[in-house]
Design a protein around this motif. Structure first.
Motif, mmCIF file in Angstrom:
data_model
loop_
_atom_site.group_PDB
_atom_site.id
_atom_site.type_symbol
_atom_site.label_atom_id
_atom_site.label_comp_id
_atom_site.label_asym_id
_atom_site.label_seq_id
_atom_site.Cartn_x
_atom_site.Cartn_y
_atom_site.Cartn_z
ATOM 1 N N LEU A 84 0.848 -1.185 0.000
ATOM 2 C CA LEU A 84 0.000 0.000 0.000
ATOM 3 C C LEU A 84 0.888 1.241 0.000
ATOM 4 O O LEU A 84 1.764 1.394 0.856
ATOM 5 N N SER A 85 0.652 2.107 -0.967
ATOM 6 C CA SER A 85 1.443 3.338 -1.059
ATOM 7 C C SER A 85 0.581 4.441 -1.658
ATOM 8 O O SER A 85 -0.363 4.178 -2.404
ATOM 9 N N TRP A 86 0.909 5.672 -1.310
ATOM 10 C CA TRP A 86 0.217 6.848 -1.846
ATOM 11 C C TRP A 86 1.186 8.020 -1.817
ATOM 12 O O TRP A 86 2.323 7.883 -1.344
ATOM 13 N N LEU A 87 0.743 9.167 -2.318
ATOM 14 C CA LEU A 87 1.577 10.361 -2.316
ATOM 15 C C LEU A 87 1.090 11.336 -1.254
ATOM 16 O O LEU A 87 -0.114 11.543 -1.087
ATOM 17 N N ASP A 132 -3.389 12.965 4.497
ATOM 18 C CA ASP A 132 -2.690 12.311 5.588
ATOM 19 C C ASP A 132 -3.173 10.869 5.689
ATOM 20 O O ASP A 132 -4.042 10.417 4.921
ATOM 21 N N ARG A 133 -2.620 10.131 6.648
ATOM 22 C CA ARG A 133 -2.985 8.722 6.818
ATOM 23 C C ARG A 133 -4.458 8.580 7.196
ATOM 24 O O ARG A 133 -5.105 7.595 6.829
ATOM 25 N N ALA A 134 -4.988 9.549 7.930
ATOM 26 C CA ALA A 134 -6.391 9.481 8.338
ATOM 27 C C ALA A 134 -7.306 9.478 7.115
ATOM 28 O O ALA A 134 -8.322 8.765 7.083
ATOM 29 N N GLU A 135 -6.963 10.266 6.095
ATOM 30 C CA GLU A 135 -7.784 10.286 4.884
ATOM 31 C C GLU A 135 -7.671 8.956 4.139
ATOM 32 O O GLU A 135 -8.663 8.448 3.590
ATOM 33 N N VAL A 136 -6.487 8.366 4.110
ATOM 34 C CA VAL A 136 -6.314 7.049 3.486
ATOM 35 C C VAL A 136 -7.169 6.013 4.211
ATOM 36 O O VAL A 136 -7.890 5.225 3.586
#
Length: 278
Positions: free
Chosen positions: A58-61, A103-107
């Motif tokens: 799992l990855s995002w920008l 942020d991580r919370a949105e993910v």
């Protein structure tokens, strides 16, 4: 011949890998047809349980353009009446790769929302940093391993009649496990390997017979969840009235995901054990 519901999914097909957030990639499959095949009433299931999926890709920008990575735990409860086909989940997760999240919370919120809609029930999600993943370490299944039991085996097609009670009879409360469970994907035919725990109280099971039975899944084609439910419904009637039973399979990772179905007569929640082969 009846087509498998996953035939319409991306499973076993060439797929474009979309790297921008696309929730429509998720492909849900109803649980109820397989429950009906096992003679189960969806409103009166003989087990409680959940399916724990672990994700390692799992990855995002971030807003600065810097990539972030995480591991994720997805818990699909049985009241979520649909599972999500695994390749579609991989494609969906891949669509996070070039997507910016605050942020991580949105993910976390995005994952919980999309998966809950697809599964038609509340899917719980946890995210882990690499340090947290490392700190979790490795675990072992409880009880005795039956893999060294004396057993002549020549059946590799599913056969519930191989199950038997111990000749000595009597009652038992014990936890047994095996690392020899293998089944096949019902669409692609690819092998699915697992370690499985069977904890019970009731009439004593014959360990060699149980091992032969588990090995008989070697050429059987079903999804992970359905194999575990089949094992549960085969074993429970042997144990007698008032028996307790928990069946927990830990499948090996494929494409960054491992799937771990848990079914139990008790309304309990499993520990997410990470085994050496995972």
């Amino acid at each position: 011949m009846t087509r498998h519901p996953a035939d319409q999914s991306p499973l076993g097909k060439s797929s474009a890998y979309v790297s921008v957030y696309t929730p429509s990639l998720l492909f849900p499959i109803a649980r109820e047809p397989k429950w009906q095949e096992l003679g189960l009433d969806a409103d009166k299931l003989p087990f409680h349980g959940a399916d724990i999926w672990n994700c390692y890709e799992l990855s995002w920008l971030t807003p600065s353009g810097k990539p972030a990575v995480a591991a994720a735990e997805f818990v699909f409860p049985l009241k979520a009446r649909r599972i999500v086909e695994s390749k579609s989940l991989k494609l969906y997760l891949n669509s996070f790769n070039q997507t910016v999240f605050r942020d991580r919370a949105e993910v976390l919120h995005t994952l919980e929302s999309d998966l809950s809609v697809a599964a038609q029930g509340p899917v719980m999600v946890r995210l882990f940093t690499m340090a947290q993943l490392h700190a979790g370490g490795m675990a072992q299944l409880p009880g005795d391993c039956i893999d060294d039991a004396e057993a002549e085996i020549d059946c590799y097609e599913y056969d519930a009649s191989l199950l038997a009670l111990a000749d000595a009879g009597g009652l038992a409360r014990e936890a047994l496990h095996s690392h020899l469970l293998k089944s096949n994907c019902p669409v692609t035919g690819q092998p699915d390997w697992a370690s499985i725990s069977i904890a019970y109280s009731g009439k004593r099971l014959d360990r060699s017979a149980l091992l032969r039975y588990l090995v008989s899944f070697r050429q059987h084609a079903d999804f992970h969840e359905q194999c575990v439910e089949r094992i549960f419904t085969d074993v429970l009637p042997l144990l007698g009235e008032g028996a307790e039973l928990t069946v927990y399979a830990r499948y090996l990772r494929r494409g960054g995901l491992d799937i771990n179905p848990y079914r139990s007569t008790a309304a309990s929640f499993p520990e997410n054990l990470r085994l050496a082969r995972q």
